[in-house]
Write an enzyme that holds these catalytic residues in place. Structure first.
Site, mmCIF file in Angstrom:
data_model
loop_
_atom_site.group_PDB
_atom_site.id
_atom_site.type_symbol
_atom_site.label_atom_id
_atom_site.label_comp_id
_atom_site.label_asym_id
_atom_site.label_seq_id
_atom_site.Cartn_x
_atom_site.Cartn_y
_atom_site.Cartn_z
ATOM 1 N N GLY A 1 0.411 -5.141 8.451
ATOM 2 C CA GLY A 1 -0.935 -5.601 8.095
ATOM 3 C C GLY A 1 -1.579 -6.348 9.242
ATOM 4 O O GLY A 1 -2.316 -7.318 9.039
ATOM 5 N N GLY B 1 -5.482 -6.894 9.501
ATOM 6 C CA GLY B 1 -6.179 -7.635 8.458
ATOM 7 C C GLY B 1 -6.595 -9.034 8.886
ATOM 8 O O GLY B 1 -6.414 -9.435 10.042
ATOM 9 N N GLN B 2 -7.136 -9.765 7.925
ATOM 10 C CA GLN B 2 -7.688 -11.100 8.224
ATOM 11 C C GLN B 2 -6.610 -12.048 8.762
ATOM 12 O O GLN B 2 -6.821 -12.740 9.753
ATOM 13 C CB GLN B 2 -8.318 -11.701 6.960
ATOM 14 N N ASP C 1 0.052 -1.373 11.207
ATOM 15 C CA ASP C 1 -0.931 -1.309 10.115
ATOM 16 C C ASP C 1 -1.173 0.158 9.836
ATOM 17 O O ASP C 1 -0.678 1.015 10.584
ATOM 18 C CB ASP C 1 -2.250 -2.019 10.508
ATOM 19 N N ILE C 2 -1.962 0.446 8.782
ATOM 20 C CA ILE C 2 -2.347 1.847 8.584
ATOM 21 C C ILE C 2 -3.701 2.112 9.231
ATOM 22 O O ILE C 2 -4.205 3.212 9.201
ATOM 23 C CB ILE C 2 -2.372 2.256 7.091
ATOM 24 N N ASP D 1 3.065 2.941 7.769
ATOM 25 C CA ASP D 1 2.715 2.767 6.359
ATOM 26 C C ASP D 1 3.907 2.151 5.636
ATOM 27 O O ASP D 1 4.947 2.788 5.477
ATOM 28 C CB ASP D 1 2.352 4.134 5.758
ATOM 29 N N TYR E 1 -4.357 -8.542 -9.182
ATOM 30 C CA TYR E 1 -3.846 -9.153 -7.959
ATOM 31 C C TYR E 1 -2.921 -10.329 -8.290
ATOM 32 O O TYR E 1 -1.813 -10.443 -7.758
ATOM 33 C CB TYR E 1 -5.039 -9.616 -7.123
HETATM 34 N N1 SER Z 1 -8.256 -15.001 -1.106
HETATM 35 C C1 SER Z 1 -7.669 -14.042 -1.988
HETATM 36 C C2 SER Z 1 -8.681 -13.336 -2.795
HETATM 37 O O1 SER Z 1 -9.744 -13.859 -2.950
HETATM 38 C C3 SER Z 1 -6.738 -14.715 -2.932
HETATM 39 O O2 SER Z 1 -5.505 -14.860 -2.364
HETATM 40 O O3 SER Z 1 -8.415 -12.296 -3.291
#
Ligand code: SER
Length: 316
Positions: free
Chosen positions: A8, A11-12, A34-35, A52, A142
């Site tokens: 990853g 990503g951020q 990363d992918i 992946d 999530y």
């Molecule tokens: N910052 C994340 C989100 O907003 C939560 O871990 O999905």
């Protein structure tokens, strides 16, 4: 010598964590994957490969072939996006974790970092100064996947000795790579829109309070936790990490003090319900005691730096 895999890395979190790890362990020892393509800084600064994490065989081969000793698995579908594709998001988030846990067990990559989130809490959790051990009934895909992941992480530690370490990140605020599809994204978008157009349409209400953290603090503490002596760690599910709590209105005010023409309107969407289900503030005393969690950035300091860096990035 440690050899580290970051999953990853585009990503951020990954796009900043890879740089910090390369500084600490040497560029050639930190493998970014990363992918999708990461930033140029990451691609040019050391090994990068498309990988992946959902492909178990490839992941295991990668670990063995490159003699990896530590893995940071940052791959996830964030809260807002996960609500649009519940079953897929569950599959991706869980499989990404289970593959790394299993590959850790089957290889020498025994030390593992996997982020959890304030999303493990839910509407029945006490909202203020939320403690480590409390009611946890998340009602987002999530959040459910993060809570299940915490339980599996602890299970692999107890059963197989996988040295997993984890924090429940608050909303993360950064300028290098924007988050995508999270509920706390407004606290990043607001800076970019303030500089670009002087106006932000905020998708949560003015009085919505959530715990947040500036990325530098998040990265420092992540590495601090990974450096800690395993004997000091009393928690192998995931540590509460508080950061700074403020409302969307307070953040807007801090920006307005520095960008006087800035305006904001509040247009809550489906993410308001997610925000309402999460704590407004967190108690992280166990992380402070166990491994010395500490932070530097308050709302003022973070706002100053974000505005400077976003201006620089947008070259205005
Ligand atoms: N910052 C994340 C989100 O907003 C939560 O871990 O999905």
């Amino acid at each position: 010598m440690e050899r580290i895999l970051v999953i990853g890395s585009a990503g951020q979190i990954g796009s900043e964590l890879v740089l910090a790890l390369r500084n600490k362990f040497g560029n050639v020892n930190v493998f970014a994957t990363d992918i999708k393509q990461p930033t140029k800084e990451i691609q040019d600064g050391g090994p990068f490969q498309i990988l992946d994490v959902l492909d178990y065989k490839n992941l295991l081969h990668f670990l063995v072939r490159n003699k990896i000793t530590q893995v940071y698995n940052l791959a996830a579908v964030l809260s807002g996006n996960a609500e649009k594709i519940p079953l897929q998001a569950w599959d991706i988030n869980m499989k990404a974790l289970m593959n790394t846990l299993e590959a850790a067990q089957q290889s020498d990559a025994k030390k593992l970092f996997w982020p959890s989130s304030i999303a493990v809490f839910g509407p029945t959790t006490p909202r203020y100064k939320t403690e480590q051990l409390t009611v946890m009934e998340p009602n987002t895909v999530y959040g459910i996947s993060k809570l299940a992941g915490e339980r599996w992480g602890e299970y692999y530690f107890n059963r197989y000795g996988v040295d997993i370490r984890s924090v429940r990140y608050p909303g993360l605020i950064s300028y290098k790579t924007e988050p995508g599809g999270g509920t706390t994204d407004y606290a990043v978008e607001i800076f970019f829109d303030a500089i670009k157009s002087g106006h932000y349409d905020c998708f949560v209400t003015e009085d919505t309070a959530l715990p947040m953290m500036f990325m530098d603090d998040a990265i420092e503490n992540t590495i601090r936790l990974m450096d800690a002596d395993g004997k000091d760690l009393s928690i192998r599910s995931s540590y509460n990490m508080a950061g700074i709590s403020f409302t969307a209105g307070e953040l807007a005010q801090a920006i307005k003090q520095r960008v006087p023409n800035f305006t904001i309107s509040y247009k809550p969407d489906f993410r308001q319900a997610i925000a309402n289900s999460w704590p407004a503030s967190i108690d992280d005393k166990i992380a402070r005691e166990d491994w010395g969690l500490k932070t530097e950035f308050d709302l003022e300091k973070m706002t100053d730096l974000m505005l400077d860096k976003v201006r620089e990035k947008l070259s205005v």
